[in-house]
Design an enzyme around this catalytic site. Structure first.
Site, PDB file in Angstrom:
ATOM      1  N   TYR A 221       4.499   4.852  11.494  1.00 11.38           N
ATOM      2  CA  TYR A 221       4.708   3.451  11.645  1.00 11.38           C
ATOM      3  C   TYR A 221       5.291   2.807  10.439  1.00 11.38           C
ATOM      4  O   TYR A 221       5.685   1.414  10.759  1.00 11.38           O
ATOM      5  CB  TYR A 221       3.372   2.462  11.836  1.00 11.38           C
ATOM      6  CG  TYR A 221       2.276   2.694  10.953  1.00 11.38           C
ATOM      7  CD1 TYR A 221       2.432   1.859   9.680  1.00 11.38           C
ATOM      8  CD2 TYR A 221       1.185   3.805  11.008  1.00 11.38           C
ATOM      9  CE1 TYR A 221       1.377   2.144   8.744  1.00 11.38           C
ATOM     10  CE2 TYR A 221       0.227   3.714  10.033  1.00 11.38           C
ATOM     11  CZ  TYR A 221       0.547   3.063   8.745  1.00 11.38           C
ATOM     12  OH  TYR A 221      -0.548   3.183   7.843  1.00 11.38           O
TER      13      TYR A 221
ATOM     14  N   HIS B  38      -3.278   4.221   5.129  1.00  5.57           N
ATOM     15  CA  HIS B  38      -4.491   3.677   5.137  1.00  5.57           C
ATOM     16  C   HIS B  38      -5.566   4.053   4.360  1.00  5.57           C
ATOM     17  O   HIS B  38      -6.187   3.698   3.545  1.00  5.57           O
ATOM     18  CB  HIS B  38      -4.735   2.981   6.487  1.00  5.57           C
ATOM     19  CG  HIS B  38      -6.108   2.145   6.607  1.00  5.57           C
ATOM     20  ND1 HIS B  38      -6.159   1.050   5.974  1.00  5.57           N
ATOM     21  CD2 HIS B  38      -7.383   2.585   7.243  1.00  5.57           C
ATOM     22  CE1 HIS B  38      -7.486   0.658   6.461  1.00  5.57           C
ATOM     23  NE2 HIS B  38      -8.189   1.476   7.019  1.00  5.57           N
TER      24      HIS B  38
ATOM     25  N   ARG C 123       0.809  -1.017  -0.116  1.00  8.75           N
ATOM     26  CA  ARG C 123       0.150  -0.005  -0.046  1.00  8.75           C
ATOM     27  C   ARG C 123       0.806   1.204   0.098  1.00  8.75           C
ATOM     28  O   ARG C 123       1.650   1.493   0.782  1.00  8.75           O
ATOM     29  CB  ARG C 123      -0.863  -0.001   1.277  1.00  8.75           C
ATOM     30  CG  ARG C 123      -2.021   0.770   1.278  1.00  8.75           C
ATOM     31  CD  ARG C 123      -2.747   1.074   2.653  1.00  8.75           C
ATOM     32  NE  ARG C 123      -1.865   1.713   3.468  1.00  8.75           N
ATOM     33  CZ  ARG C 123      -1.688   1.747   4.982  1.00  8.75           C
ATOM     34  NH1 ARG C 123      -2.087   0.502   5.448  1.00  8.75           N
ATOM     35  NH2 ARG C 123      -0.574   2.235   5.691  1.00  8.75           N
TER      36      ARG C 123
HETATM   37  C1  LIG Z   1     -14.776  -6.299  11.564  1.00  7.40           C
HETATM   38  C2  LIG Z   1     -13.910  -5.072  11.669  1.00  7.40           C
HETATM   39  N1  LIG Z   1     -12.907  -4.961  12.656  1.00  7.40           N
HETATM   40  C3  LIG Z   1     -12.184  -3.858  12.446  1.00  7.40           C
HETATM   41  C4  LIG Z   1     -12.378  -2.890  11.581  1.00  7.40           C
HETATM   42  C5  LIG Z   1     -11.393  -1.760  11.598  1.00  7.40           C
HETATM   43  N2  LIG Z   1     -10.517  -1.784  10.256  1.00  7.40           N
HETATM   44  C6  LIG Z   1     -10.901  -1.014   9.112  1.00  7.40           C
HETATM   45  S1  LIG Z   1      -9.662  -1.363   8.073  1.00  7.40           S
HETATM   46  C7  LIG Z   1      -8.940  -2.166   8.996  1.00  7.40           C
HETATM   47  C8  LIG Z   1      -7.599  -2.924   8.563  1.00  7.40           C
HETATM   48  C9  LIG Z   1      -7.485  -3.808   7.646  1.00  7.40           C
HETATM   49  O1  LIG Z   1      -6.436  -4.156   7.135  1.00  7.40           O
HETATM   50  P1  LIG Z   1      -6.530  -5.511   5.968  1.00  7.40           P
HETATM   51  O2  LIG Z   1      -7.455  -6.495   6.017  1.00  7.40           O
HETATM   52  O3  LIG Z   1      -5.022  -6.069   5.898  1.00  7.40           O
HETATM   53  O4  LIG Z   1      -6.854  -4.424   4.660  1.00  7.40           O
HETATM   54  P2  LIG Z   1      -6.360  -3.294   4.016  1.00  7.40           P
HETATM   55  O5  LIG Z   1      -6.877  -1.918   4.663  1.00  7.40           O
HETATM   56  O6  LIG Z   1      -4.840  -3.035   4.112  1.00  7.40           O
HETATM   57  O7  LIG Z   1      -6.419  -3.160   2.459  1.00  7.40           O
HETATM   58  C10 LIG Z   1      -9.290  -2.303  10.187  1.00  7.40           C
HETATM   59  C11 LIG Z   1      -8.712  -3.038  11.600  1.00  7.40           C
HETATM   60  C12 LIG Z   1     -13.380  -3.314  10.650  1.00  7.40           C
HETATM   61  N3  LIG Z   1     -13.645  -2.526   9.515  1.00  7.40           N
HETATM   62  N4  LIG Z   1     -13.969  -4.359  10.613  1.00  7.40           N
END
Ligand SMILES: Cc1ncc(C[n+]2csc(CCOP(=O)(O)OP(=O)(O)O)c2C)c(N)n1
Length: 364
Positions: free
Chosen positions: A272, A263, A259
């Protein structure tokens, strides 16, 4: 207990068909996609990058509420859409807008969710694209249920469900993988491992050798692919889609990518990760390597590039125009489509809103 089928294990290194320098690297198992397919993929990559850049700007202008950019991950986005046939279904996340658009959804309709206007701005059935999921990994279960229903109806539908590396730690991921493997469902689980779940690095997400190694535990093949090599992605995802269509069951594909931006606009990634690390991924850009390859093979000339840029600029201009127009929203819709019979607590909130609307209108 049967002996484990080691052909389910992923390779030690991700499949790559075009390296960072744009050189084709022949592979014993995967053929390089046709010139036409690579040209089509490159045009889609150019559009995807432009859409990512435009949406980032729209967030800064307050025209989008949030934009989880797939900048750096466009090869995954494009390949996921191209690997599916008409009639197949994509189950995307909040980060997969470029994939949604590559499946044919109009960019301004794809942005309805991220503008905060509605849950989805397009008709999922018209495109074979489920609404983008914000709760992590829930879409994997929806995808599996959908594929199960299609199989029971005897339909040839293949479902490709996307998620991030962080989402693989959710219980829903396990349940979806297990059910799909036991019932041999036509599902491709496509994990974009971009090394971070917001600030949490992959090393805190799993102790497995790779995310694709999890597949053998469920009894399905796991594949690792270079997530910045659109040629390899097309080949590996196509194999997985074909397998599902043949009735041979699901596949877990892990694409290793990165990425490039924070985020979302609500995150500060300088807290980080080191800039040197981000910088190192610039050299692995998914657009430049396939462009270099196509140029060297004389499959892409100035005129074709100019036409692609013009198309991408047209998409961006249309998106700007659509997002710069103020939407007419009825706040009362917030209360619709949630409960068949509105509970008292919600009724009280609705009355508060209703009063406020009446007072505002009377004062206006
Ligand atoms: C069930 C749930 N828990 C926590 C969150 C908060 N949250 C949003 S994005 C994220 C990180 C997700 O990372 P990843 O799966 O690696 O996907 P990326 O954002 O890197 O595409 C979190 C913890 C959420 N959206 N849904």
């Amino acid at each position: 207990m049967s002996t484990p089928d080691t052909s389910l294990l992923p390779r030690d290194t991700p499949v790559q068909l075009i390296d960072e320098h744009g050189t084709a690297t022949p592979d014993p198992d995967y053929a390089l996609p046709s010139a036409e397919r690579l040209q089509q993929a490159y045009a889609s990559l150019v559009n995807g990058r432009r859409i990512n850049d435009q949406c980032n700007a729209l967030v800064r202008q307050g025209r989008l509420a949030v934009y989880p950019s797939s900048n750096g991950q466009e090869a995954c986005q494009v390949a996921a859409a191209l690997a599916l046939a008409e009639g197949d279904w994509l189950f995307p996340t909040y980060r997969d807008s470029v994939s949604v658009i590559a499946r044919g959804v109009a960019p301004e309709d794809a942005m309805v969710l991220l503008r905060g206007d509605w849950h989805s701005g397009y008709n999922p059935h018209a495109f074979g694209v489920a609404p983008q999921s914000t709760p992590l990994a829930t879409q994997l279960l929806h995808a599996v249920g959908f594929a199960h229903a299609a199989m029971l109806r005897g339909e040839p539908t293949v479902v490709l469900a996307m998620c991030g590396d962080g989402a693989t730690s959710e219980g829903d991921f396990h349940e979806a993988m297990n059910f799909a493997a036991v019932f041999k469902l036509p599902v491709v689980f496509f994990v974009q491992n971009n090394e971070f779940a917001i600030s949490v690095p992959l090393s805190r997400q799993t102790a497995a050798p790779s995310l694709a190694h999890k597949a053998i535990g469920y009894g399905m093949p796991g594949r690792r692919v270079d997530g910045n090599d659109v040629a390899a992605l097309l080949a590996v995802l196509q194999e997985a889609v074909d397998r599902g269509r043949r009735g041979d069951g699901p596949t877990l594909v892990e694409a290793h990518t990165y990425r490039m931006l924070a985020h979302t606009n609500a995150d500060d990634d300088t807290r980080y990760r080191e800039r040197d690390e981000v910088q190192a991924w610039v050299a692995r850009d998914p657009l430049s390597r396939v462009r270099t390859y196509l140029r060297a093979e004389e499959l892409l000339d100035d005129a074709a590039e100019a036409a692609m840029t013009e198309e991408a600029e047209g998409i961006a201009a249309e998106l700007r125009a659509a997002m710069n127009a103020d939407p007419e929203l009825d706040p009362q819709e917030l209360f619709a489509h949630v409960f068949a019979e509105r509970p008292a607590s919600l009724e009280a909130q609705w009355e508060l809103l209703h009063d406020e609307i009446e007072r505002t209108e009377a004062g206006a």
